[in-house]
Design an enzyme around this catalytic site. Structure first.
Site, mmCIF file in Angstrom:
data_model
loop_
_atom_site.group_PDB
_atom_site.id
_atom_site.type_symbol
_atom_site.label_atom_id
_atom_site.label_comp_id
_atom_site.label_asym_id
_atom_site.label_seq_id
_atom_site.Cartn_x
_atom_site.Cartn_y
_atom_site.Cartn_z
ATOM 1 C CD GLU A 1 -2.888 0.973 2.332
ATOM 2 O OE1 GLU A 1 -3.928 1.779 2.283
ATOM 3 O OE2 GLU A 1 -2.547 0.385 3.195
ATOM 4 C CG ASP A 2 1.678 3.000 3.170
ATOM 5 O OD1 ASP A 2 0.661 3.356 2.614
ATOM 6 O OD2 ASP A 2 1.590 2.669 4.530
ATOM 7 C CG ASP B 1 -20.262 -5.241 39.037
ATOM 8 O OD1 ASP B 1 -20.243 -3.984 39.100
ATOM 9 O OD2 ASP B 1 -20.991 -5.909 38.121
#
Length: 296
Positions: free
Chosen positions: A80-81, A263
């Site tokens: 992608e990069d 709790d």
């Protein structure tokens, strides 16, 4: 030692603890290739871009994932990069790893534009359908986790968008895959950026830090194991402090204050039979007094 050197050292120590030498060598090869491919690229934090794939790989190694998953984690952004192609990855690392990287790249291109519950559920199904192997989802979860951990470097508008997407899509996916601790971290980190004032207020209200609560839980687990051993009961017990987002949701739903929440810590006991369950409950009540109006 540089940041990159420290990350490489940590990754190598992690994978050497459970993977054979041949797998470790492949991970080293993937790191060298990814570092060269991302050379000259930087994150918004001003750190070299390679620190991100390394952090993703470290997360995957902490989950003790297989070598193909870790290698794909190191390489997950190269198509992608950078100028790297899938064919190059096939030639160097094999088809499986190349397919994993391609799968993550496709998921990165998905856009989630609606918050309507029905549409969000469709997005989740689409996300799962696009990932031909669940390991692609695992890599994407590790990628999102590191991006969330470094979200402070993004502009505020982007922070909120990523946090909202994480709550709507990624936290439920982690839950579906049985990754409870990852779901909780997704939710707490997203909570911090979506509702910063409420996050800080709740954090300040809870006197014990998470580490202190975890230490308290571990102490109680040890105590209860001693009680069960004395009673000759075989019980599997685990405990955890409730995370901030779950407390926030409970406060919001019940419109109550922190003092009304009983709790803040949770314990789970698993016994072989129903009879043993009730016996274990009796053993616990012999030492810890139940709050009658809260007992279900």
């Amino acid at each position: 030692m540089t940041t990159i050197d420290a990350l490489v050292k940590q990754l190598m120590a992690n994978v050497k603890s459970y993977l054979p030498d041949s797998d470790v060598d492949l991970i080293k090869k993937a790191y060298d290739f990814s570092a060269k491919s991302h050379e000259g690229q930087f994150r918004r934090s001003k750190k070299p871009y390679i620190t991100h794939p390394l952090e993703v790989a470290i997360i995957l190694s902490e989950w003790e994932r297989a070598v193909e998953t870790i290698v794909a984690g190191i390489l997950h952004d190269v198509v992608e990069d950078t100028g790297v192609t899938k064919d190059q990855l096939v030639e160097l690392f094999g088809l499986t790893i190349a397919d994993f990287v391609e799968g993550v790249t496709k998921l990165n291109k998905l856009e989630f534009s609606s918050r309507e519950e029905a549409q969000v559920e469709n997005y989740r199904r689409m996300f799962l359908a696009m990932a031909e192997d669940y390991k692609i989802i695992i890599i994407k979860l590790a990628d999102r986790l590191h991006n969330l951990r470094t979200l402070q470097f993004m502009p505020p508008k982007k922070q909120k968008a990523i946090a909202r997407e994480t709550l709507d899509i990624y936290a439920p996916l982690a839950h579906r895959l049985g990754m409870g601790s990852i779901k909780w971290e997704f939710e707490d980190l997203s909570f911090r950026y979506l509702y910063p004032e409420k996050f800080q207020e709740l954090k300040d209200q809870i006197e014990m830090t998470r580490k202190e609560r975890e230490a308290y839980v571990n102490e109680r687990v040890k105590d209860m194991n001693g009680l069960f051993k004395k009673a000759k009961l075989q019980v599997d017990i685990s405990g955890r402090p409730k995370h901030l987002y779950s407390i926030f949701k409970k406060l919001d739903k019940k419109k109550s204050s922190i003092n009304e929440i009983y709790d803040l810590l949770g314990f789970r006991l698993i016994a072989d039979t129903v009879e043993d369950c009730y016996h274990a409950l009796g053993v616990i009540h012999s030492k810890y007094k139940p709050v009658s109006e809260r007992f279900k």
